[in-house]
Design a protein around this motif. Structure first.
Motif, PDB file in Angstrom:
ATOM      1  N   ALA A 740       0.838  -1.206   0.000  1.00 14.83           N
ATOM      2  CA  ALA A 740       0.000   0.000   0.000  1.00 14.83           C
ATOM      3  C   ALA A 740       0.878   1.264   0.000  1.00 14.83           C
ATOM      4  N   GLU A 741       1.943   1.250   0.802  1.00 18.43           N
ATOM      5  CA  GLU A 741       2.879   2.391   0.807  1.00 18.43           C
ATOM      6  C   GLU A 741       3.555   2.530  -0.553  1.00 18.43           C
ATOM      7  N   LEU A 742       3.886   1.396  -1.155  1.00 16.67           N
ATOM      8  CA  LEU A 742       4.562   1.424  -2.444  1.00 16.67           C
ATOM      9  C   LEU A 742       3.637   1.966  -3.531  1.00 16.67           C
ATOM     10  N   VAL A 743       2.346   1.627  -3.478  1.00 16.92           N
ATOM     11  CA  VAL A 743       1.395   2.164  -4.456  1.00 16.92           C
ATOM     12  C   VAL A 743       1.403   3.685  -4.417  1.00 16.92           C
ATOM     13  N   SER A 744       1.385   4.243  -3.212  1.00 18.71           N
ATOM     14  CA  SER A 744       1.393   5.699  -3.062  1.00 18.71           C
ATOM     15  C   SER A 744       2.637   6.311  -3.701  1.00 18.71           C
ATOM     16  N   ASP A 745       3.785   5.694  -3.464  1.00 15.29           N
ATOM     17  CA  ASP A 745       5.021   6.237  -4.026  1.00 15.29           C
ATOM     18  C   ASP A 745       5.094   6.040  -5.535  1.00 15.29           C
ATOM     19  N   ARG A 746       4.578   4.913  -6.027  1.00  7.58           N
ATOM     20  CA  ARG A 746       4.587   4.693  -7.480  1.00  7.58           C
ATOM     21  C   ARG A 746       3.667   5.704  -8.176  1.00  7.58           C
ATOM     22  N   ARG A 747       2.522   5.978  -7.591  1.00  6.98           N
ATOM     23  CA  ARG A 747       1.636   6.989  -8.188  1.00  6.98           C
ATOM     24  C   ARG A 747       2.342   8.338  -8.285  1.00  6.98           C
ATOM     25  N   THR A 760       1.170  -3.153  -8.626  1.00  4.25           N
ATOM     26  CA  THR A 760       1.286  -3.046  -7.170  1.00  4.25           C
ATOM     27  C   THR A 760      -0.082  -2.933  -6.521  1.00  4.25           C
ATOM     28  N   GLN A 761      -1.038  -2.269  -7.190  1.00  2.21           N
ATOM     29  CA  GLN A 761      -2.405  -2.215  -6.659  1.00  2.21           C
ATOM     30  C   GLN A 761      -2.990  -3.613  -6.539  1.00  2.21           C
ATOM     31  N   GLY A 762      -2.700  -4.448  -7.531  1.00  3.88           N
ATOM     32  CA  GLY A 762      -3.173  -5.829  -7.450  1.00  3.88           C
ATOM     33  C   GLY A 762      -2.557  -6.583  -6.286  1.00  3.88           C
ATOM     34  N   GLU A 763      -1.285  -6.308  -6.015  1.00  7.98           N
ATOM     35  CA  GLU A 763      -0.625  -6.955  -4.881  1.00  7.98           C
ATOM     36  C   GLU A 763      -1.289  -6.556  -3.559  1.00  7.98           C
ATOM     37  N   VAL A 764      -1.682  -5.302  -3.440  1.00 13.91           N
ATOM     38  CA  VAL A 764      -2.339  -4.851  -2.201  1.00 13.91           C
ATOM     39  C   VAL A 764      -3.603  -5.661  -1.962  1.00 13.91           C
ATOM     40  N   LEU A 765      -4.406  -5.789  -3.000  1.00 15.82           N
ATOM     41  CA  LEU A 765      -5.664  -6.530  -2.869  1.00 15.82           C
ATOM     42  C   LEU A 765      -5.414  -8.001  -2.537  1.00 15.82           C
ATOM     43  N   ARG A 770      -5.161 -12.508   1.468  1.00 18.89           N
ATOM     44  CA  ARG A 770      -4.408 -13.595   2.103  1.00 18.89           C
ATOM     45  C   ARG A 770      -4.260 -13.356   3.607  1.00 18.89           C
ATOM     46  N   ALA A 771      -4.138 -12.095   3.989  1.00 16.46           N
ATOM     47  CA  ALA A 771      -4.033 -11.782   5.415  1.00 16.46           C
ATOM     48  C   ALA A 771      -5.312 -12.160   6.152  1.00 16.46           C
ATOM     49  N   LYS A 772      -6.453 -12.118   5.437  1.00 13.08           N
ATOM     50  CA  LYS A 772      -7.733 -12.505   6.042  1.00 13.08           C
ATOM     51  C   LYS A 772      -7.956 -14.012   6.008  1.00 13.08           C
ATOM     52  N   GLY A 773      -7.029 -14.715   5.368  1.00  8.75           N
ATOM     53  CA  GLY A 773      -7.184 -16.165   5.276  1.00  8.75           C
ATOM     54  C   GLY A 773      -7.941 -16.598   4.047  1.00  8.75           C
ATOM     55  N   ASN A 774      -8.189 -15.650   3.112  1.00  4.11           N
ATOM     56  CA  ASN A 774      -8.957 -15.983   1.913  1.00  4.11           C
ATOM     57  C   ASN A 774      -8.070 -16.222   0.701  1.00  4.11           C
ATOM     58  N   GLY A 775      -6.757 -16.196   0.907  1.00  2.40           N
ATOM     59  CA  GLY A 775      -5.849 -16.278  -0.227  1.00  2.40           C
ATOM     60  C   GLY A 775      -5.843 -17.653  -0.857  1.00  2.40           C
ATOM     61  N   TYR A 781      -2.470 -18.134  -7.087  1.00  4.60           N
ATOM     62  CA  TYR A 781      -2.491 -16.683  -6.831  1.00  4.60           C
ATOM     63  C   TYR A 781      -1.620 -15.943  -7.827  1.00  4.60           C
ATOM     64  N   ARG A 782      -0.405 -16.436  -8.075  1.00  2.00           N
ATOM     65  CA  ARG A 782       0.505 -15.726  -8.969  1.00  2.00           C
ATOM     66  C   ARG A 782      -0.007 -15.785 -10.404  1.00  2.00           C
ATOM     67  N   SER A 783      -0.607 -16.897 -10.806  1.00  2.00           N
ATOM     68  CA  SER A 783      -1.172 -16.982 -12.146  1.00  2.00           C
ATOM     69  C   SER A 783      -2.295 -15.953 -12.302  1.00  2.00           C
ATOM     70  N   TRP A 784      -3.153 -15.864 -11.273  1.00  3.29           N
ATOM     71  CA  TRP A 784      -4.231 -14.873 -11.317  1.00  3.29           C
ATOM     72  C   TRP A 784      -3.675 -13.460 -11.417  1.00  3.29           C
TER      73      TRP A 784
END
Length: 800
Positions: A740-747, A760-765, A770-775, A781-784
Motif C-alpha cells: 500500500a505504501e509502495l502504491v502511493s510512491d509509485r503513483r 502493485t495495486q493488485g498486490e495490495v488486494l 491472504r491476510a484474512k485467510g482468503n488467499g 495466486y501468482r497466475s491470477w
C-alpha cells in the motif's frame, strides 16, 4: 654551540615529536644513532629538531650540543671548526683541519671521559654538502638532520629517514585556535577547521595565515575568500612581516627546491612536470597521466634547460633536442620526489603522485595566463590519453574522474571550452554514470551544459551533445518521464539546427523512444522505433549499424508491450542480418542473440532460452573474456532461466558465484552488481528460503536508496520484492501494508496508470485477502495476478 632556532609562537605539540624522542632515545639498543627528518618545506622539521634538542639538553640527556646550519659545505665546516676550537683546541683558521679534529673528537676515545653529544645538521640542501663530514656512529652520540631531500645518500651508517608530514586535522585546528583566540574575538571551531583544510594543514602556511589575520583584523571567512580568489596569488595572503623569524613567505617556500630538482637528471623536466601536476588532483594523480604522449609533448615544449650529459641527448643529431621518453618523465617525478616537492609511490596500484595543494597553488601563480591555458589543455589531453577503452579497473577510472573534476574546477571555462568542449569532460561524465553514480553524472552534465551554452552558444553541436547526455543520465537516475520530455525538446532543436535527417537528430529520436518506454509507454516506444527504423533505412541504409540497433530496440519494446512472439520473430531475422553484416563475433550480434534468448523464454520456452544462453556464454568467453560486463550479464540471464526450469537452488548457487566475480571486477554500487544481488535474493526465495530472501531484499533496498535514490525504479522494484517475500515468509498483513505504501510512491513517481503502479495495486488486494485467510495457493495466486496485470496492460494500450 650554534644558535638553536627560537620556539615558534603558539608551538604545537605533535605526534612526530614523541616519535622522534622514542627513536633517538632508544638508538643505542638498535645501533641506529641518527635520524634524518625529511619532508616538504614548511612542515616544521626545524621546529621538531629544536624542540628535541632543547628537551634533551634541559633533561640532562646530553653533555654537548652542536647546532649546524647545513645549507652549504662552507657553513658546515665553519660550525665544525667553532666546535673543534671549544672541545679539542682546534685552530679554526684552518677549517678543514679543525673540522677533522672535531669529527675525531666525536669518535670513541678510551682516555676521555664519556661524553653524550648531539649534532643537529639543519636544512641540508644537498647530500654532497656532508661528503666526509658526517658525524661518526657512536653509542653515546646522536645525529639529527633536517632536509627536504630524500636521497639514498642521506641514510645508512646508523642513520634512518623519518618522513615528516603536515599537522593532523586536530593539530592544525588546535594551532589556529591558540593563535587566533582572543577575548574580543573567540575562534570558532568550524571556521578554524575550514581554514586549516584550505591550507592543507601546512604549519608554515598556518603560522603566516594567523599572523595575517592578527595584523589585519580580518575574519577567517574573508581570508578564505582571499585564498579562493583566482585573480589573487598566495603572496597577497602573506603578512607584511613574517612571524617567528621566518625567512620566506609560503609563496616562495619551494622555489629553491624546484631549482635544485630541475638540475637533476634529466635536467629541465622537474619544473614542467610539477606544473602539469599542479593542475590535477592533489590527492592522487596516476603516473600514467603524467607519462602519457600528451604529457611528454608538453615536457618537450616547456623543458627549461638541458644537460649535455643527458643520455637522451647523446644519440640526438647535432643541435637537436631529443624528445623526453616515458623513462625521462618517471625520472623527473623522482627528482621532484627527492626534493619533497611531491610524493611519488611507483609501487602502488597506479603509481600515485600526490602534491600539496599550496605547492600546486604556488606553482600555478608563477605562470602567465597564456601558459596556464596551454597547460590546462595539455593536462586534459594527458587525462584523455590515459583513459582506458575498457573501464574494468574501477579504482584507476575513479582517479581519472577525480582528476578531471579537479582540473575543471580549477581552470576558467574558456580553457576547456575553446571552440569546442574538451572530450575528456564527456568521458568523465560517462564513466561516472556507467559506474552507477547516476546523480553525479547528472550533476556533471548539467554543469557541462551550462558552461557550454555560456561559452559556445545554445545551438553549438557540443552544447546539444551535453543536453543529450544530461537527459540520458536523468533517465538512468530514475526520471524517465523527465528524460523523455528533455529529449522531445532536444529533437525539436536538433531538427531546427541540424536538420531532420542528421545522425544526431536520429540519435536523439532513438533516446526519446527509449525513455518513453522506460516511463511506462512500451507501445508508444515501439511505435516511435518503428518510425525511426523507416527513417534510418532511408537515410543510412538497411545494413547500417544504427539501423540495426533501432530494429533491436523495436523488437524489445514490442515484447515489453505484450507481443513477445513478434519480438522473438524480429530478433530471429535480425540475428541473420547481424551475422551477414557484422559477423558472428560482433558485440552487437552477441547482444541480439542475448535478447532473442530472453524472448524465447518469455514465450514459455525456458529450456530453449537456457540452451541458447549456454551457447552464447561460450562465445562471450571466447570473444570478450570472462570479466567483460556483457559476459557477466549472460551468466545472470542463464541463471534466471535455469531457475525458471525449476532449479531454483542451482540458480541461486550460480548467482552467488557471479556476485563474487561482479564484486571483483566492478564496484559494489555498480548497477550490474545490484542487479545480481536482486536476482540472487529472488532465487533464494524461490528455493524455499523466503525469510532469507526478505532479509536480502531489505539490505538491497537500503543500498539502492543510498546509491540510486528513493524514487529510482530499481529501488521501487526492490521494495516490491521485499514486500512480496515478507508475505511469503508469513507476514501477509505486513506485505499488504508495504504494498500500500509502495502504491502511493509509485503513483507520485511513475503515475497512476503506469503498469508497475497497476501491478502493485493488485498486490495490495491479493495480500489483504491472504491476510484474512482468503488467499489462494501460491501458484494459483501468482497466475491470477499475472492475468490481471496483462488485462490492465491491454486496457492501457487500447486508450487513445
Amino acid at each position: 654551540m650554534g644558535a638553536i632556532p627560537p620556539r615558534s609562537s603558539w608551538f604545537q605539540v605533535r605526534a612526530e615529536a614523541d616519535r622522534l624522542r622514542s627513536c633517538l632515545d632508544d638508538g643505542s639498543d638498535t645501533g641506529v644513532t641518527g635520524r634524518v627528518l625529511s619532508g616538504l618545506g614548511g612542515v616544521g622539521k626545524t621546529q621538531l629538531a629544536a624542540d628535541y634538542a632543547r628537551s634533551a639538553l634541559q633533561a640532562g640527556k646530553i653533555d654537548a650540543l652542536v647546532w649546524v646550519n647545513a645549507t652549504s659545505r662552507d657553513a658546515v665546516l665553519r660550525a665544525y671548526a667553532d666546535a673543534g676550537e671549544v672541545l679539542c683546541r682546534a685552530d679554526k683558521r684552518d677549517l678543514d683541519r679543525a673540522a677533522e679534529m672535531f669529527l675525531g673528537w666525536l669518535e670513541a676515545a678510551p682516555v676521555r671521559p664519556r661524553c653524550r653529544w648531539l649534532v643537529v645538521l639543519d636544512d641540508v640542501a644537498d647530500p654532497d654538502v656532508l661528503d666526509q663530514l658526517w658525524p661518526p656512529p657512536h653509542p653515546h652520540g646522536r645525529t639529527l638532520v633536517t632536509t627536504r631531500r630524500r636521497d639514498a645518500a642521506l641514510v645508512g651508517d646508523g642513520r634512518l629517514r623519518v618522513d615528516v608530514g603536515t599537522f593532523t586535522s586536530h593539530e592544525a585546528t588546535s594551532y589556529l585556535t591558540k593563535a587566533l583566540d582572543a577575548p574580543e574575538r573567540p575562534a570558532q571551531p568550524v571556521e578554524t577547521g575550514a581554514l586549516a583544510r584550505d591550507l592543507g594543514f601546512l604549519p608554515l602556511a598556518l603560522s603566516q595565515a594567523a599572523a595575517y589575520l592578527v595584523d589585519t583584523g580580518q575574519g577567517i571567512a574573508d581570508y578564505r575568500a582571499l585564498l579562493a580568489d583566482r585573480t589573487r596569488t598566495l603572496a597577497d595572503a602573506a603578512p607584511e612581516r613574517l612571524p617567528d623569524g621566518q625567512g620566506v613567505a609560503v609563496a616562495a617556500a619551494w622555489s629553491l627546491s624546484l631549482e635544485r630538482a630541475d638540475c637533476l637528471r634529466p635536467a629541465g623536466l622537474a619544473r614542467p612536470m610539477l606544473c602539469m601536476a599542479s593542475m590535477l588532483d592533489p590527492n592522487g594523480i596516476p603516473q600514467a597521466v603524467l607519462t602519457s604522449a600528451s604529457a611528454l609533448e608538453y615536457l618537450a615544449l616547456t623543458r627549461t634547460h638541458e644537460s649535455p650529459d643527458d643520455e637522451a641527448l647523446t644519440h640526438a643529431p647535432p643541435g637537436a633536442s631529443a624528445a623526453p621518453t616515458v623513462q625521462d618523465a618517471v625520472l623527473a617525478l623522482r627528482a621532484a620526489h627527492r626534493l619533497s616537492l611531491l610524493d611519488h609511490a611507483p609501487d602502488d596500484h597506479v603509481g600515485t603522485v600526490r602534491v600539496h595543494r599550496l605547492v600546486q597553488r604556488a606553482t600555478r601563480d608563477s605562470l602567465a595566463a597564456d601558459t596556464r591555458r596551454q597547460l590546462a589543455r595539455a593536462a586534459a589531453d594527458a587525462l584523455m590519453d590515459a583513459w582506458p577503452e575498457s573501464e574494468l579497473d574501477t579504482r584507476f577510472v575513479q582517479s581519472l574522474c577525480a582528476n578531471t573534476a579537479a582540473l575543471a574546477n580549477l581552470v576558467e571555462g574558456a580553457d576547456l571550452y575553446s571552440g569546442q568542449v574538451h572530450r575528456v569532460l564527456y568521458r568523465a561524465g560517462r564513466s561516472l554514470g556507467e559506474s552507477g553514480q547516476f546523480a553525479a553524472a547528472v550533476d556533471h552534465f548539467r554543469d557541462l551544459h551550462e558552461k557550454a551554452e555560456r561559452h559556445l552558444g545554445a545551438d553549438h553541436p557540443d552544447t546539444l551533445a551535453a543536453r543529450n547526455n544530461l537527459a540520458s543520465w536523468r533517465g538512468e537516475a530514475g526520471d524517465a518521464a523527465g528524460a523523455a520530455e528533455a529529449f522531445a525538446e532536444l529533437v525539436s532543436d536538433r531538427r531546427r539546427v541540424q536538420g531532420a535527417d542528421h545522425p544526431d537528430t536520429l540519435a536523439a529520436r532513438h533516446n526519446l523512444a527509449h525513455c518513453r518506454g522506460e516511463a511506462g509507454d512500451a507501445a508508444g516506444a515501439a511505435e516511435a522505433f518503428a518510425e525511426l527504423v523507416s527513417d534510418r533505412r532511408r537515410v543510412q541504409g538497411a545494413d547500417h549499424p544504427d539501423t540495426l540497433a533501432a530494429r533491436h530496440n523495436l523488437a524489445r519494446w514490442r515484447g515489453e508491450a505484450g507481443h513477445a512472439a513478434k519480438a522473438a520473430a524480429a530478433l530471429t531475422e535480425l540475428v541473420e542480418i547481424q551475422l551477414r553484416v557484422q559477423g558472428a563475433d560482433s558485440s552487437n550480434t552477441l547482444a541480439v542473440r542475448h535478447s532473442l534468448a530472453r524472448w524465447r523464454g518469455e514465450l514459455g520456452n525456458a529450456a530453449g532460452a537456457a540452451e541458447a544462453l549456454t551457447k552464447l556464454l561460450a562465445d562471450q568467453l571466447r570473444v570478450q573474456g570472462a570479466d567483460h560486463p556483457n559476459t557477466l550479464a549472460v551468466r545472470r540471464s542463464l541463471a534466471r532461466w535455469r531457475g525458471e526450469l525449476g532449479d531454483a537452488a542451482g540458480a541461486a548457487e550460480a548467482l552467488t558465484e557471479l556476485l563474487a566475480d561482479q564484486l571483483r571486477t566492478q564496484s559494489p554500487i555498480h548497477p550490474n552488481t545490484l542487479a545480481v544481488r536482486h536476482s540472487l535474493a529472488r532465487w533464494r526465495g524461490e528455493a524455499g528460503d523466503a525469510a532469507g530472501a526478505a532479509e536480502a531484499f531489505a539490505e538491497l533496498v537500503s543500498d539502492r536508496r543510498r546509491v540510486q535514490g528513493a524514487d529510482h525504479p530499481d529501488t521501487l522494484a526492490a521494495r516490491h520484492n521485499l514486500a512480496y517475500w515478507q508475505g511469503e515468509a508469513g507476514d501477509a498483513a505486513g506485505a499488504a501494508e508495504a504494498f500500500a505504501e509502495l502504491v502511493s510512491d509509485r503513483r507520485r513517481v511513475q503515475g497512476a496508470d503506469h503498469p508497475d503502479t497497476l501491478m502493485t495495486q493488485g498486490e495490495v488486494l491479493a495480500w489483504a485477502e491472504r491476510a484474512k485467510g482468503n488467499g489462494l495457493p501460491k501458484v494459483t495466486y501468482r497466475s491470477w495476478l499475472h492475468r490481471w496485470a496483462a488485462r490492465l496492460r491491454r486496457k492501457r494500450r487500447a486508450r487513445p
